[in-house]
Design an enzyme around this catalytic site. Structure first.
Site, short mmCIF file in Angstrom:
data_model
loop_
_atom_site.label_atom_id
_atom_site.label_comp_id
_atom_site.label_asym_id
_atom_site.label_seq_id
_atom_site.Cartn_x
_atom_site.Cartn_y
_atom_site.Cartn_z
N GLY A 39 0.83 -1.20 0.00
CA GLY A 39 0.00 0.00 0.00
C GLY A 39 0.87 1.25 0.00
O GLY A 39 1.96 1.29 -0.57
N SER A 40 0.39 2.26 0.69
CA SER A 40 1.03 3.58 0.61
C SER A 40 2.41 3.65 1.26
O SER A 40 3.12 4.64 1.06
CB SER A 40 0.12 4.64 1.21
OG SER A 40 -1.02 4.82 0.40
#
Length: 332
Positions: A39-40
Site C-alpha cells: 500500500g502507501s
C-alpha cells in the site's frame, strides 16, 4: 545501522503441544512467509527514486487531480488541493501524486531502484518458508501497473523486505543484510559461527536519503496520516499504508450474492517508522492483517501499536530518554 533483528513477533500464535491440530497458516513465520501489498508505505520508495534520479525535489509541485492511465482513472479517496508538493504527497498520501511521480521516473528507473532495495528477492535470512515476494519481470509491466506499483498496489512484499528497505532509507541509503542470530557457540563456549553487520549495496547518497527522511517526518505531524505514531520527545519518521485484499473481497462479494448478507471488505493495515529520525537506532514495522474493529487505515490501527512499542523501547534502551519519561508518566 546493523541489520540486526531485535524482535520478530506475530499474533495469534499456536500451541506447540498440539501443532498438528492448528491451522497450517498459524505455523508460518509470517514476517518472511506472508506476502502483503505494501500500500502507501511504498510511496516512500517511489518518491525516493525520484529524488535519487534528480527528477524532483521535495518542494516541486505535482498535479494530484484524477489521473487517467490506459483504461483506468486513478483517484484519491480523500480530498486535498489539486496541486501538492512532493513532500505533501508523502504527508497526505496521495495516490494520484505518487502515480504521476512513478511514471515520471519511468519503468527502468523505478524497477532498478526498487530491486536495488531488495524487492522481488529473498533476504536469505535463514528462516524456513521465506519467499521472494511478488514483482513481475520488467518487460511484463504495462503502464497502468507502473502507476499502481508507485502507490503500492500490484506488488507483493514480505514484511521483512519492507522493513529492510525502510532501514536502507534510515541508514543514509545503505541496504544492510538482515540477520536474527548473532552468534552460535559450542558447549565449551567456542564460537562456531557469527553474523556481523554486512552492507549489501549503496542505494542512494546520504544527502538524498535525508531528504526522504525529512518528508517522512511530516507524516507523523498533525497534518499527516499518522499522528497516532507520534512519540513526544523523540522525532519519528514513518509512513502509513492501507491496501484492500482483492481475492478475499471477491470471495466475500460472491458469498454475499449467495447468502444475501452484506459483503465485508478485507484490508491490510501497515505502519513503518524509525527513530530518532535523523540518526535512527530502531525501525519498527507493524502489519495488521484484516483488522476487525471497523477501522482499517494504517494510521488508525497500526500507528498506535508502533507508538506503544516505541515508548517501551525508549524505556528499555534509553534511545529516546524523553520518550522514556513520557512512558513513566503514563504509568506504563
Amino acid at each position: 545501522k546493523t541489520g540486526e533483528i531485535l524482535s520478530m513477533a506475530q499474533y495469534p500464535g499456536f500451541d506447540p503441544n498440539r501443532f498438528n491440530k492448528e491451522p497450517i497458516g498459524s505455523l508460518k513465520t509470517m514476517s518472511v512467509a506472508n506476502i502483503i501489498e505494501p500500500g502507501s508505505t511504498f510511496k516512500v520508495f517511489t518518491l525516493a527514486a525520484a529524488i535519487n534520479s534528480d527528477i524532483l525535489k521535495p518542494d516541486d509541485m505535482i498535479d494530484c487531480r484524477p489521473y487517467k492511465v490506459g483504461p483506468k482513472t486513478i483517484k484519491d479517496s480523500h480530498g486535498h488541493e489539486d496541486f501538492l508538493s512532493v513532500e505533501q504527497i508523502m504527508q497526505v498520501s496521495s495516490n494520484t501524486g505518487a502515480a504521476r511521480i512513478g511514471v515520471m521516473v519511468g519503468l527502468d528507473g523505478m524497477y532498478d531502484f526498487i530491486t536495488a532495495l531488495g524487492f522481488g528477492k529473498s533476504t536469505n535470512l535463514g528462516l524456513s518458508g521465506e519467499v521472494n515476494g511478488l514483482l513481475a519481470e520488467k518487460d511484463e509491466i504495462i503502464p497502468l501497473e507502473l502507476a499502481t506499483i508507485s502507490f503500492g498496489q500490484g506488488i507483493g512484499t514480505t514484511p521483512l523486505q519492507l522493513a529492510a528497505a525502510f532501514c536502507a532509507i534510515a541508514n543514509g541509503g545503505t541496504l544492510m543484510k538482515p540477520y536474527i542470530v548473532k552468534k552460535v557457540s559450542d558447549s565449551e563456549g567456542r564460537t562456531v559461527s557469527e553474523n556481523v553487520p554486512t552492507a549489501i549495496r549503496k542505494v542512494m547518497p546520504r544527502e538524498k536519503a535525508q531528504m526522504v527522511i525529512d518528508m517522512m517526518k511530516t507524516v507523523v505531524t498533525e497534518d499527516g496520516t499518522a499522528t497516532r505514531a507520534n512519540v513526544h520527545g523523540c522525532e519519528v519518521a514513518g509512513k502509513t499504508g492501507t491496501s484492500q485484499k482483492l481475492s478475499r473481497n471477491r470471495e466475500s462479494l460472491r458469498l454475499s450474492r449467495i447468502t444475501g448478507e452484506p459483503a465485508r471488505k478485507y484490508y491490510t493495515s501497515v505502519f513503518g517508522g524509525f527513530f530518532p529520525a535523523d540518526d535512527a537506532e530502531v525501525m519498527i514495522l507493524v502489519v495488521i492483517d484484516e483488522p476487525s474493529k471497523g477501522k482499517y487505515y494504517g494510521g488508525e490501527v497500526a500507528a498506535p501499536v508502533f507508538r506503544q512499542i516505541a515508548l517501551e523501547l525508549g524505556q528499555m534502551t534509553g534511545v529516546c530518554a524523553k520518550a522514556s519519561g513520557e512512558l513513566a508518566e503514563a504509568g506504563l
